[in-house]
Write a protein that holds these residues in place. Structure first.
Motif, mmCIF file in Angstrom:
data_model
loop_
_atom_site.group_PDB
_atom_site.id
_atom_site.type_symbol
_atom_site.label_atom_id
_atom_site.label_comp_id
_atom_site.label_asym_id
_atom_site.label_seq_id
_atom_site.Cartn_x
_atom_site.Cartn_y
_atom_site.Cartn_z
ATOM 1 N N ARG A 183 -39.519 36.694 20.282
ATOM 2 C CA ARG A 183 -39.068 37.910 20.938
ATOM 3 C C ARG A 183 -37.817 38.422 20.246
ATOM 4 N N ILE A 184 -37.610 39.705 20.333
ATOM 5 C CA ILE A 184 -36.417 40.346 19.786
ATOM 6 C C ILE A 184 -35.518 40.731 20.947
ATOM 7 N N VAL A 185 -34.273 40.323 20.847
ATOM 8 C CA VAL A 185 -33.303 40.537 21.918
ATOM 9 C C VAL A 185 -32.191 41.438 21.407
ATOM 10 N N ALA A 186 -31.834 42.445 22.211
ATOM 11 C CA ALA A 186 -30.728 43.349 21.878
ATOM 12 C C ALA A 186 -29.966 43.671 23.148
ATOM 13 N N ASP A 187 -28.657 43.732 23.043
ATOM 14 C CA ASP A 187 -27.812 44.020 24.209
ATOM 15 C C ASP A 187 -28.097 43.070 25.364
ATOM 16 N N GLY A 188 -28.416 41.822 25.024
ATOM 17 C CA GLY A 188 -28.611 40.810 26.049
ATOM 18 C C GLY A 188 -29.959 40.847 26.739
ATOM 19 N N GLN A 189 -30.868 41.730 26.292
ATOM 20 C CA GLN A 189 -32.179 41.836 26.935
ATOM 21 C C GLN A 189 -33.298 41.747 25.903
ATOM 22 N N PRO A 190 -34.395 41.071 26.246
ATOM 23 C CA PRO A 190 -35.555 41.093 25.348
ATOM 24 C C PRO A 190 -36.130 42.503 25.292
ATOM 25 N N ILE A 191 -36.381 43.001 24.094
ATOM 26 C CA ILE A 191 -36.950 44.343 23.959
ATOM 27 C C ILE A 191 -38.376 44.319 23.425
#
Length: 204
Positions: A183-191
Motif C-alpha cells: 500500500r502507498i501511504v501519504a499524510d498518515g493515510q493509505p491512499i
C-alpha cells in the motif's frame, strides 16, 4: 530443489522477507510459499523494490515500458477495508494495467507485470485523479509528478497461479506468477492498495 525446500541460507532470507513484508501473516490462501534462491536477481529486486517499478524495468531491459490500461472504474467499497483504513461506502477507483515491453521478432510483447489497484479518491489530489484518465500513465509516475511525499508499506508476497486473469492475459492463466501486495501511504493515510503479479517463466 523444489519451491518448498529450504537450506539454512534460504531460511535466513525467508526471515528477512518476513521483516520486510509487514503483513505476511495475512497473505491470501491462494499464495504458495516460495524458495527465494530459485528467483533471479531481477525477480528478487522486483519483489522488494521501494520505488517506481516502471523505471526499474526500463533500466533493466533498456526498453521503454508500455503501460496498458485494461480496466478502470469508480466504485464504492462494499465493506470496510482494513488495509486502506476506509469505511464501507468509500468511493474508490479500481484499476487494472499491464506493464510490457516489445520483443524483437516476437508476435507478443513481454509481460513484466499485471497490476491491480484500489485508490481512495478523497485522499488523492485533483492532478492525480486527472492523470488516471491519461493513456500510459503509471501510478508511480503520477505520484512523482504530483510531488506528494509518500511511502510504500510492503504487505505480503508469494507464488500465485492465477485463474481469473483478464482476457488479454488468458494465455498465462495457471502459470506461476510472483505476486506482491503493498500500500502507498501519504499524510498518515493509505491512499492506494496495489497488487503486482509478474510471470516467473519470463526470467528463468
Amino acid at each position: 530443489m523444489t519451491l518448498n525446500e529450504m537450506t539454512p541460507q534460504t531460511h535466513v532470507s525467508k526471515k528477512r522477507m518476513k521483516d520486510l513484508f509487514a503483513a505476511q501473516f495475512a497473505k491470501p490462501s491462494d499464495l504458495e510459499e516460495m524458495n527465494l534462491s530459485q528467483l533471479t536477481p531481477f525477480q528478487r529486486a522486483l519483489l522488494v523494490i521501494d520505488g517506481t517499478v516502471t523505471q526499474f524495468i526500463e533500466a533493466y531491459t533498456f526498453s521503454p515500458v508500455e503501460i496498458v490500461l485494461l480496466h478502470q472504474e469508480t466504485q464504492t467499497l462494499p465493506t470496510s477495508h482494513d488495509w486502506l483504513k476506509a469505511e464501507k461506502g468509500t468511493e474508490v477507483v479500481a484499476r487494472q494495467v499491464v506493464l510490457q515491453t516489445e520483443q524483437k521478432d516476437a508476435q507478443q510483447p513481454i509481460i513484466h507485470a499485471y497490476a491491480t489497484s484500489i485508490i481512495v479518491l478523497n485522499r488523492i489530489s485533483q492532478n492525480i485523479r486527472e492523470g488516471l484518465t491519461l493513456k500510459g500513465q503509471g501510478l508511480g509516475h503520477l505520484l512523482q509528478r504530483s510531488g506528494l511525499e509518500s511511502r510504500r508499506d510492503l504487505l505480503w508476497w508469494g507464488l500465485k497461479r492465477p485463474t481469473d486473469l483478464p482476457e488479454a492475459l488468458l494465455h498465462l492463466e495457471g502459470k506461476p506468477f510472483l505476486s506482491r501486495t503493498y500500500r502507498i501511504v501519504a499524510d498518515g493515510q493509505p491512499i492506494m492498495l496495489i497488487n503486482e503479479q509478474s510471470p516467473l517463466d519470463g526470467y528463468a
